[in-house]
Design an enzyme around this catalytic site. Structure first.
Site, PDB file in Angstrom:
ATOM      1  N   GLU A  22     -15.425  21.247  30.271  1.00  0.00           N
ATOM      2  CA  GLU A  22     -16.109  19.984  30.546  1.00  0.00           C
ATOM      3  C   GLU A  22     -15.791  18.950  29.477  1.00  0.00           C
ATOM      4  OE1 GLU A  22     -20.448  18.432  32.074  1.00  0.00           O
ATOM      5  OE2 GLU A  22     -20.384  20.238  30.847  1.00  0.00           O
ATOM      6  N   TYR A  27     -30.110  17.545  25.921  1.00  0.00           N
ATOM      7  CA  TYR A  27     -30.005  16.680  24.747  1.00  0.00           C
ATOM      8  C   TYR A  27     -31.355  16.553  24.042  1.00  0.00           C
ATOM      9  CZ  TYR A  27     -25.360  15.595  26.448  1.00  0.00           C
ATOM     10  OH  TYR A  27     -24.059  15.701  26.858  1.00  0.00           O
ATOM     11  N   ASP A  30     -22.524  11.131  30.832  1.00  0.00           N
ATOM     12  CA  ASP A  30     -22.162  11.727  29.540  1.00  0.00           C
ATOM     13  C   ASP A  30     -20.986  12.675  29.629  1.00  0.00           C
ATOM     14  OD1 ASP A  30     -24.037  13.643  30.894  1.00  0.00           O
ATOM     15  OD2 ASP A  30     -23.642  14.824  29.094  1.00  0.00           O
ATOM     16  N   ASP A  54     -21.335  15.576  34.797  1.00  0.00           N
ATOM     17  CA  ASP A  54     -22.430  15.426  35.745  1.00  0.00           C
ATOM     18  C   ASP A  54     -22.674  13.938  36.011  1.00  0.00           C
ATOM     19  OD1 ASP A  54     -23.534  14.585  33.369  1.00  0.00           O
ATOM     20  OD2 ASP A  54     -24.854  16.312  33.120  1.00  0.00           O
TER      21      ASP A  54
END
Length: 495
Positions: free
Chosen positions: A472, A232, A78, A81
């Site tokens: 990120e 999430y 995603d 990571d």
């Protein structure tokens, strides 16, 4: 963020726009489009193909699905990571497919092909998540152990736990978004691969039935919640995904059963709620824009309330509107607190362009109090967000990696920040990567096209690898931007 008074917000935006008019943006939207799509190759999990363009990435996650004796290789990580979260991956897929549906006809053939390849890398994986009856796989990878390490995906030795929801347990959010993703994608592949399109549509219907038959949030399940959350979680409820999935199935099939579902369930599923957001967890604004198409172009007046809600949302976004509630940085960027702010800028710009296209077909406009909002107004506002992201901002920084000569060098991304397998074939263990995480050196591997989280409320950006809220990238920042860039690349004289 301090609440900026309306007059002050308008003043800042006007001053910054005046400065931009003086210097001109001169952006190469074709280049940006190509790179925005290429980014997804850097997020790939599984066996990489020979035509992989970001060659510093290699195969990874090849045992995914092992604890269910399943092949769950493929899909996308995603963000920075090495976990595959099904909820944001499905939303990313929906937005990539929607980008193709709305703007694919203006993409060059090679970029349309690349966009469809990016969609298919996700849909092939999503089909695997639905391959067992009465079960949906919602995640691969233990995020707690993953986040405790700074490791290349190719070196992963953290737990690759597979998380599944079995009926009668509920996963309406993930299953509903998966239904939307596969339905939208079935339309994207309808002409180029009709057989695959039918497979996607058949599975979309099955995913929706699972979502509707067993209602509830996947992150409420005991086996999932401590691994999906706080990353999430379904914070905003599963009801919007049921309507979102039904809306995409209605568009893909033109089946009145899905129209009837929306009409009869809308009120109980919160369609009338005033929720002016759009992203991986909240589909309301996107749902309203999507269903407006049938009202504006098809005279489906039974859906008029969705069109009204879409226009109310737009009136909250446009700075000149008397009902504007959207925050902006002094430089003119859409801003919501919480990190990864550019996801809001790209998704709002996308919805504005889509709605502008719908309005253009009928020469309609939106009235926000005493302010007249035309398709041109929406495109101008979207373009301000695009140009800000590409470098027309107080930092003079492109927030897309690899675009222009001045872009973030130290993004929060494991694969980008660690030496590649080609340059360092020796295994780098979990904690051995810390020296690279803590280094002030630029990332050795350029994740071309990645859009980072973005600046703070004052337009400041520190280029700090440890500040994941700013540095990120995520797949769902890029996905709607693909459609946005395609529009402006094809309309270079737009101002």
């Amino acid at each position: 963020m301090r609440k900026m008074k309306a007059w002050r917000r308008l003043f800042y935006v006007a001053v910054f726009e005046a400065a931009l008019i003086g210097m001109g943006s001169g952006h190469d939207y074709w280049e940006a489009l190509s790179k925005a799509i290429m980014f997804f190759e850097g997020q790939r999990s599984g066996f990489l193909p020979q035509d992989q363009r970001l060659s510093w990435r290699q195969n990874s996650g090849l045992s995914d699905g092992w604890n269910y004796n399943m092949d769950l290789t493929g899909g996308y990580y995603d963000a920075g990571d090495n976990v595959k979260f099904g909820f944001p991956m499905a939303f990313t897929t929906t937005m990539l497919a929607w980008s193709v549906l709305e703007f694919g006809d203006v993409m060059p053939p090679n970029e349309l092909r690349n966009a469809l390849v990016a969609v298919r890398w996700a849909t092939d994986y999503l089909l695997k998540t639905l391959s067992q009856p009465n079960r949906i796989f919602v995640q691969v990878g233990d995020p707690n152990s993953d986040h405790d390490c700074w490791e290349r995906p190719e070196d992963m030795d953290t737990a690759r736990t597979t998380y599944a929801i079995d009926a009668p347990n509920a996963a309406s959010d993930v299953a509903g978004e998966t239904a939307a993703a596969l339905a939208a994608s079935s339309m994207a592949f309808r002409s180029s691969d009709p057989g695959y399109s039918q497979t996607l549509l058949r599975n979309a219907i099955a995913a929706f039935e699972f979502a509707d038959n067993y209602r509830g949030a996947y992150s409420d399940h005991e086996n999932v919640k401590y691994n999906a959350c706080p990353y999430y979680c379904d914070f905003n409820g599963y009801q919007d995904e049921l309507l979102w999935g039904a809306a995409w199935l209605r568009r893909a099939t033109q089946d009145d059963n899905f129209l009837n579902y929306i009409q009869s369930n809308g009120k109980t599923l919160g369609a009338d709620d005033t929720i002016n957001e759009f992203g991986w967890d909240n589909k309301h604004a996107g749902l309203n824009v999507l269903l407006s198409k049938e009202v504006i172009e098809g005279n489906m007046y039974s859906l008029e309330s969705y069109k009204s809600s879409a226009e109310s949302f737009i009136c909250t976004v446009i700075p000149e509107s008397p009902s504007s509630t959207m925050e902006y940085t002094p430089g003119g960027l859409v801003y919501r607190p919480g990190g990864s702010n550019l996801q809001h800028a790209t998704s709002i710009a996308f919805l504005e362009l889509v709605y502008a296209n719908y309005l253009t077909h009928t020469s309609e406009a939106i009235t926000c109090g005493n302010v007249y909002v035309s398709a041109q107004t929406l495109r101008q506002h979207a373009k301000r967000q695009v140009d800000y992201i590409l470098g027309d901002n107080p930092m003079g920084l492109s927030y897309m990696v690899g675009y222009s000569n001045y872009y973030p060098q130290r993004i929060h991304h494991r694969a980008s920040s660690l030496p590649s397998i080609k340059d360092h074939p020796q295994f780098i263990a979990c904690k051995e990567g810390s020296i690279y995480y803590n280094s002030t050196n630029p990332n050795p591997n350029v994740l071309v096209g990645a859009i980072v989280g973005g600046p703070d409320e004052n337009d400041d950006y520190l280029d700090d690898r440890s500040d994941f809220r700013q540095s990120e990238p995520t797949t769902y920042i890029n996905a709607p931007f693909v459609g946005v860039l395609a529009y402006f690349a094809a309309n270079p004289s737009f101002s």
